[in-house]
Scaffold this active site. Structure first.
Site, mmCIF file in Angstrom:
data_model
loop_
_atom_site.group_PDB
_atom_site.id
_atom_site.type_symbol
_atom_site.label_atom_id
_atom_site.label_comp_id
_atom_site.label_asym_id
_atom_site.label_seq_id
_atom_site.Cartn_x
_atom_site.Cartn_y
_atom_site.Cartn_z
ATOM 1 N N HIS A 167 100.604 41.050 67.444
ATOM 2 C CA HIS A 167 99.882 40.474 66.309
ATOM 3 C C HIS A 167 98.452 40.093 66.664
ATOM 4 C CE1 HIS A 167 101.437 36.494 67.909
ATOM 5 N NE2 HIS A 167 100.204 36.137 67.587
ATOM 6 N N ASP A 198 106.667 42.364 69.259
ATOM 7 C CA ASP A 198 105.390 41.637 69.268
ATOM 8 C C ASP A 198 104.695 41.736 70.624
ATOM 9 O OD1 ASP A 198 103.285 40.204 68.343
ATOM 10 O OD2 ASP A 198 104.364 38.318 68.026
ATOM 11 N N SER A 276 98.517 33.011 71.823
ATOM 12 C CA SER A 276 99.361 34.199 71.769
ATOM 13 C C SER A 276 98.963 35.230 72.813
ATOM 14 C CB SER A 276 99.272 34.840 70.383
ATOM 15 O OG SER A 276 99.908 34.054 69.434
#
Length: 595
Positions: A167, A198, A276
């Site tokens: 993402h 992911d 992230s």
């Protein structure tokens, strides 16, 4: 960083939101750079953004210490005895390094020192990622939405590659990376991306970027209550940041970005937007990748564990691209109720799950039947609640065993059918739903004929109805998107998304948002098939049979002429997306679109 909502609806809603990013995590169990830890370990809560006594515990302090000593290049030593001191473990380092550690060590516990060393190792591995992205407009599939800029974290793995979250680079148009302590940003390209798990791999061509960079090795799944430290570039500043916590839970969890159910590690370290893709380090090894947190809860974050990471990387190395995670293609029901167990002739010591639905495209449809009881998977007994043993008195869903299989690998199932046990072998491979859950890094498909806009139904299209898309999107389309299974390979759920008004289609404008079932009496398989049926040209009229027994009839020649007029009026460059064009016209159309 992605956030998990309290309900599935809230999770799905986040697929179309701007992503928030998180940082990496460090689990302190073994020492870094060959320095053995002390056995007696006290994990003391410690905030690396604060100060400890008179000594700053920020990343900049670690960097300063590293530049003034050679401790982090010390050779490997044997594990210390229980009564050894921290100083004796470090005796192999130079006098200057030892003096520095002697000054700091009295203020740090064993666990803090391990985390301290782990972070120093990560400073030359963790990078900040700058992404410019532009998502498609599914209501107007021939154009994109305005671009946006986001940031995330990543870290170097062997092979001069950078691992991060999918993402972080989803729908990217431009990606830059910056290493710690450098003012320069370097251009990066996405080598592979797996949206279900992911994860993504980036490569940087510049040799200058790799000078002084170290790769991190993958470790093991940490046990409960093992200390972790999360390293990355969260919001609130531009420099690297560190947070520390412990492992709270290990179990299959909803991955918000890919809407998949895979193994994840829950930690109590703060994981904030910008983190992230950062590593979760255990000793001198990576324990996972930070990727999301729980909305509405404090200090509940999640990291992607090493088994999922290795599965992703192995698939990319073997096939050159992301292969996907396997599925049995089954919907199963627990058999905890005594009456249902008796009805299906399960003996007192038998445990398993009831097969309630089978995907027609799965290999399981060849051998399994509805109402079968799956007793074991690859020799591992399945409990009546659908779980299997995992590590020390832990249990996880048996779906984890399925997802860790490689594509086209065989699994052995023991099945109870009509009171008799049978052994079956099933070939596993990734399965795609009839209505895709996500459509990242690709342009939407569309076909326009006489102002009628035909598209395959996708959940991103439904998300265009807003955050409450489950309630505001067309109810019938929404229900089918979540429940229906494909019956044939390559099948798509084709709908008439809208009608671009013109004299030729006047009166048909209220037939939008309905499924297209047939064209000239032939059932539609997918959008490319629909286009071929329309442009066949063997009939004077073109008839579309829609859901709810609605019908559209157009004169072919008049409709073809009107199509050009309508495209010009709405400034639409082409009547169809590139994926629908013939091979001989694809290169020309691709060039035109790029221009």
């Amino acid at each position: 960083m992605l956030r998990i909502g309290s309900t599935l609806r809230a999770s799905r809603r986040l697929l179309n939101r701007q992503f928030h990013f998180q940082c990496p995590v460090v689990v302190g169990d073994s020492a870094i750079a060959g320095i053995a830890p002390v056995r007696h370990r006290r994990f003391i809560p410690f905030n690396y953004s604060s100060s400890f006594g008179n000594i700053s515990a920020s990343a900049s302090f670690f960097s300063t210490l590293s530049s003034n000593s050679s401790i982090f290049n010390a050779p490997n030593t044997e594990r210390a005895e229980e009564n050894d001191s921290v100083e004796s473990n470090l005796s192999v380092a130079g006098d200057a390094a030892l003096s520095e550690v002697e000054r700091v060590a009295p203020r740090l516990s064993d666990g803090i020192l391990d985390a301290y060393l782990a972070i120093e190792l990560a400073l030359d591995s963790v990078v900040k990622i700058f992404t410019v992205s532009s998502s498609p407009n599914y209501f107007l599939p021939w154009q994109n939405k305005s671009q946006r800029e986001t940031t995330g974290s990543g870290f170097v793995i062997p092979g001069k590659r950078i691992l991060t979250n999918a993402h972080v680079v989803a729908d990217h148009t431009f990606v830059l990376v910056r290493k710690h302590g450098s003012p320069t940003k370097y251009r990066a390209t996405v080598q592979a991306v797996g949206h279900e798990c992911d994860l993504a791999i980036l490569v940087v061509e510049s040799e200058e970027f790799w000078e002084g960079m170290n790769s991190l090795e993958l470790g093991d799944v940490p046990f409960l209550q093992e200390a972790v430290s999360v390293v990355g570039y969260p919001q609130g500043g531009d420099n690297i940041s560190v947070t520390k916590g412990v492992v709270s839970r290990v179990e299959p969890t909803q991955y918000v970005h890919g809407a998949s159910q895979l193994l994840a590690i829950q930690i109590d370290a703060a994981i904030n937007p910008g983190n992230s893709g950062g590593p979760a380090i255990m000793g001198d090894k990576v324990a996972g990748v930070a990727f999301q947190n729980l909305s509405g809860a404090e200090n509940i974050g999640y990291i992607i564990p090493v088994p999922v990471i290795k599965h992703f990387i192995a698939g990319v190395e073997e096939r050159g691209e992301y292969a996907g995670f396997c599925s049995l293609g089954l919907s199963c029901q627990p058999t905890e109720n005594a009456q249902i167990r008796e009805y299906f002739q399960m003996q007192s010591k038998m445990t398993g799950v009831l097969v309630s639905r089978i995907n027609p495209l799965s290999d399981a449809s060849r051998v399994l039947k509805k109402d079968d009881i799956i007793l074991s998977f690859d020799g591992v007994p399945i409990a009546s609640d659908g779980t299997v043993p995992f590590r020390n008195r832990e249990r996880i869903s048996f779906d984890h065993l399925v997802s860790m299989k490689k594509p086209n690998e065989t699994a052995e199932l023991k099945v109870l059918r009509n009171g008799e046990a049978h052994d079956f072998k099933i070939t596993l491979h990734p399965l795609q739903p009839l209505v895709p859950v996500h459509q990242f890094d690709k342009l939407p498909s569309y076909f326009i004929f006489a102002g009628l806009v035909f598209i395959p139904l996708t959940q991103p299209f439904l998300h265009e109805y807003g955050e409450e898309w489950y309630n505001t999107s067309p109810r019938r389309l929404c229900e089918r998107a979540l429940r229906e299974l494909p019956k044939k390979p390559g099948e798509q759920f084709i709908i008439l998304s809208q009608v671009l008004m013109d004299d030729i289609n006047a009166g048909y404008e209220r037939l939008a948002e309905l499924q297209v079932k047939k064209v000239n009496g032939v059932e539609v398989l997918n959008l490319k098939h629909l286009r071929q049926l329309v442009e066949d040209g063997n009939q004077k009229n073109v008839r579309f049979d829609l859901d709810d027994e609605r019908v559209i009839v157009l004169n072919y020649e008049s409709a073809r002429i009107a199509t050009s007029r309508i495209l010009k009026r709405h400034r639409i460059p082409h009547a169809m997306s590139i994926d629908l064009t013939d091979e001989q016209n694809a290169a020309e159309l691709q060039s035109a679109c790029s221009t």
